[in-house]
Scaffold this motif. Structure first.
Motif, PDB file in Angstrom:
ATOM      1  N   THR A  44      -4.338 -37.105  66.290  1.00 28.45           N
ATOM      2  CA  THR A  44      -3.254 -37.129  66.349  1.00 28.45           C
ATOM      3  C   THR A  44      -3.120 -35.196  66.150  1.00 28.45           C
ATOM      4  O   THR A  44      -4.653 -34.439  65.529  1.00 28.45           O
ATOM      5  N   GLY A  45      -2.782 -34.099  66.083  1.00 30.67           N
ATOM      6  CA  GLY A  45      -2.200 -32.947  66.195  1.00 30.67           C
ATOM      7  C   GLY A  45      -3.278 -32.177  66.776  1.00 30.67           C
ATOM      8  O   GLY A  45      -3.308 -32.923  68.103  1.00 30.67           O
ATOM      9  N   ARG A  46      -3.927 -31.423  66.808  1.00 32.70           N
ATOM     10  CA  ARG A  46      -5.178 -30.081  66.950  1.00 32.70           C
ATOM     11  C   ARG A  46      -6.046 -30.865  67.519  1.00 32.70           C
ATOM     12  O   ARG A  46      -6.766 -30.292  69.052  1.00 32.70           O
ATOM     13  N   ARG A  47      -6.580 -31.815  67.149  1.00 29.93           N
ATOM     14  CA  ARG A  47      -8.535 -32.781  67.472  1.00 29.93           C
ATOM     15  C   ARG A  47      -7.672 -33.253  68.755  1.00 29.93           C
ATOM     16  O   ARG A  47      -8.263 -33.810  69.520  1.00 29.93           O
ATOM     17  N   LEU A  48      -6.260 -33.632  69.069  1.00 28.84           N
ATOM     18  CA  LEU A  48      -5.624 -34.856  70.034  1.00 28.84           C
ATOM     19  C   LEU A  48      -5.898 -33.781  71.382  1.00 28.84           C
ATOM     20  O   LEU A  48      -6.067 -34.367  72.202  1.00 28.84           O
ATOM     21  N   GLN A  49      -5.126 -32.446  70.912  1.00 36.84           N
ATOM     22  CA  GLN A  49      -4.907 -31.818  71.834  1.00 36.84           C
ATOM     23  C   GLN A  49      -6.403 -31.580  72.557  1.00 36.84           C
ATOM     24  O   GLN A  49      -6.318 -30.918  73.398  1.00 36.84           O
ATOM     25  N   ARG A  50      -7.390 -30.631  71.706  1.00 32.36           N
ATOM     26  CA  ARG A  50      -8.466 -30.249  72.189  1.00 32.36           C
ATOM     27  C   ARG A  50      -9.338 -31.765  72.415  1.00 32.36           C
ATOM     28  O   ARG A  50      -9.671 -31.354  74.056  1.00 32.36           O
TER      29      ARG A  50
END
Length: 119
Positions: A44-50
């Motif tokens: 989830t979060g920023r890692r997922l968006q990256r």
């Protein structure tokens, strides 16, 4: 006094009439949903968006449409093997799909999941 008109129990093969407004007879209660123990933890979060941005930059087209000779932009990050079926949440198990292909694949996965839990 009944809440609604009697209807057959929703369990396959059971014809008992249910009069209490639920969809199942007392013999066939609807099982509570529970996440499978073997299910992979979701990123989830920023890692997922990256990861999404990297995927769409690396391969901007829908993988399923490409297999059928169509050219469509991918809008969804999809797990090739669903997490609920033991797939990994990493770049080796991801593909880009358009909304229509993702919807169709998700419906098929949900149907498989219902069949597994009913069996």
């Amino acid at each position: 006094m009944p809440i609604s008109a009697p209807k057959p129990c929703g369990h396959p093969g059971c014809g008992v009439l249910v009069r209490d407004g639920t969809s199942r007879c007392p013999k066939h209660p609807k099982p509570a949903w529970a996440k499978p123990v073997k299910a992979t933890k979701r990123i989830t979060g920023r890692r997922l968006q990256r990861m999404r941005a990297d995927l769409f930059q690396r391969d901007p087209l829908c993988a399923e449409c490409r297999r059928h000779g169509r050219v469509t932009l991918a809008t969804q990050r999809d797990h090739i093997k669903p997490l609920a079926e033991g797939g990994a949440d990493d770049e080796t198990n991801e593909q880009g799909l358009c909304d229509d292909c993702h919807e169709e694949k998700s419906l098929a996965e949900a149907l498989r999941g219902r069949r597994r839990s009913a069996g």
